[in-house]
Design an enzyme around this catalytic site. Structure first.
Site: not given
Ligand SMILES: *Cc1c(COP(=O)(O)O)cnc(C)c1O
Length: 468
Positions: A111
């Site tokens: 993220k």
């Molecule tokens: C947010 C997140 C996901 C999922 O991603 P999306 O875009 O919500 O599908 C997967 N792994 C981690 C570590 C995350 O922080």
């Protein structure tokens, strides 16, 4: 400079430029903003496969944003500056697959990529407009810390992040509260995550307050977040196509809110040779049920080893649905209404039982997550976090000769050291930054679960941005 316009999936918002789309977040008609058209880049792929990560980013972003080239280049450099790997997102060969490591940002999760960009886009736009922004967010852990690191220390932005007091993993809480910049306000709310979300929604609905303080959001539906994630599909895809001499690649993506894999879908629609996008969920499987049956229906959220994927409704799914129904806003709105009323909706499936030719989907449950972590550690001396393991375990079920599999690694294993311990029986996952956090000083204020208290807190800590 590009003039791409953005329209709403619900069809009732006037088209707008990129900068307005970033500041708007959710479209006024309740839909999600999407580019009016998807550029076809197939004629450029050979050239792009020679470029650096930064240069590929520039080539992709300039197709979508109304920002002059020089400013865009410097914005890209600033967004990647906090990353600790010189390739930003390397695709590492491990056993028979490639692992695309997306966790070299400040909070060690993928993220960071989107939220570093979002912070820089906000800053650039606010400077152009000579405006200030107060971001209000509710978090159960992840997004909050990446958002805080994305905007810390910026002049024109304050950020208020509510988390449910005592209900966030201690490490994630530390990642937020250890940021001491003057523009960062951590609020521990005496309630649940739902309380935090309720407070946030009610303050956004209070238009007088919202306007007086120019409240903004960083939620996962902001187009800038999706856009910045398209880049690593191209960079890893082109690199692996070249080194393996393959015609197509497959990606496996551990999925929660459908933001990450949606970026892969855009890359595919833009012309990247993608054989399959493999959508991996944990036991919270609304999306994997959908791609295997056409039925999208609510279930209960159960806690898993991969908490960032413990979701009920995938907030970005509407963008995909829009394309799926032939870009028909009326049909889309009917489906969404049906889902909101009944908690379920049904789409047609093809003759082969598949909902979509490019998606495959499956569930990585607790046992396969632990087994995958253990096996990769024992066989290849490679440690992966539980989210990544969900993706790898489902991805392996859809391997095909001649189409290399690229598995997205969304968090550093040290962030989930308990799962690693459970899988391997040993304490293996460490990271210097996380070790240092233990003794770091923190900043956080506690508030009752009451919107009036949060509003009063904001009013007493920052000046209003506009006159009454
Ligand atoms: C947010 C997140 C996901 C999922 O991603 P999306 O875009 O919500 O599908 C997967 N792994 C981690 C570590 C995350 O922080």
């Amino acid at each position: 400079m590009n003039s791409m316009r953005y329209i709403s999936t619900r069809g009732k918002t006037s088209p707008m430029g990129f900068q307005d789309a970033v500041m708007t977040g959710l479209a006024p008609d309740g839909g999600l903003l999407i580019p009016e058209s998807i550029p076809d880049v197939r004629d450029r792929l050979d050239k792009w496969s020679e470029l650096s990560y930064q240069d590929i980013t520039f080539e992709i972003l300039r197709l979508f944003v109304d920002i002059p080239d020089d400013a865009l280049r410097s914005l890209i450099d600033r967004s990647y500056a906090p990353f600790t790997h010189e390739e930003i997102a390397p695709a590492v060969p491990v056993g028979d697959i490639r692992i695309l490591e997306l966790f070299y940002g400040p909070t060690l999760a993928f993220k960071d990529i989107a939220l570093q960009f979002l912070g820089n886009f906000f800053e650039y736009i606010l400077e152009q407009r000579d405006e200030q922004l107060n971001i209000l967010a509710a978090t159960s852990g992840d997004t909050g810390s990446a958002a805080i690191h994305g905007v810390r220390g910026r002049d024109r932005i304050n950020i208020f992040v509510m988390h449910p007091k005592g209900r966030v993993a201690p490490l994630q809480e530390k990642q937020m509260t250890s940021v001491l910049d003057d523009n960062v306000f951590n609020l521990a709310v005496e309630g649940t995550f739902d309380d935090c979300q309720r407070i946030m929604k009610s303050l956004f609905r209070d238009l007088k307050f919202k306007n007086r303080y120019t409240l903004g959001a960083v939620n996962s539906v902001n187009w800038a977040r999706v856009l910045s994630q398209i880049v690593y599909y191209f960079s890893a895809g082109l690199y692996v196509l070249k080194t393996d001499g393959a015609d197509r690649v497959r990606f496996s993506v551990p999925t929660g809110n459908f933001g990450d894999i949606l970026a892969g879908y855009y890359a595919y629609r833009m012309g990247l040779p993608v054989g399959k996008l493999i959508l991996a969920t944990n036991e919270n499987d609304i999306l994997s049920r959908f791609f295997n049956s056409g039925e999208y229906s609510l279930g209960d959220v159960v806690p898993t080893l991969s908490p960032s994927m413990d979701i009920q409704v995938a907030s970005n799914f509407e963008r995909y649905l829009f394309y799926k129904v032939g870009q028909d806003s009326i049909r889309l709105s009917q489906l969404i209404d049906r889902f909101e009323k009944d908690g379920t909706m049904q789409l047609d499936v093809g003759p082969d039982g598949n909902v979509d030719e490019v998606f495959e989907s499956g569930i990585g449950d607790r046992q396969s997550t632990l087994d995958t972590i253990k096996r990769y550690y024992e066989d290849y001396d490679y440690l992966m976090d539980p989210h990544t393991a969900v993706g790898v375990s489902v991805g392996e079920r859809f391997m095909r000769a001649g189409e290399p599999l690229i598995a997205l690694a969304t968090a550093h294993p040290a962030k989930f050291s308990q799962a690693i311990r459970e899988a391997t029986g040993r304490d293996l996952a460490r990271h210097e930054y996380l070790d240092k956090l233990a003794d770091a000083p923190t900043q956080c204020d506690t508030l009752p679960a009451d919107q009036g208290a949060v509003r009063a807190y904001i009013e007493s800590h920052v000046p209003a941005t506009t006159a009454e």
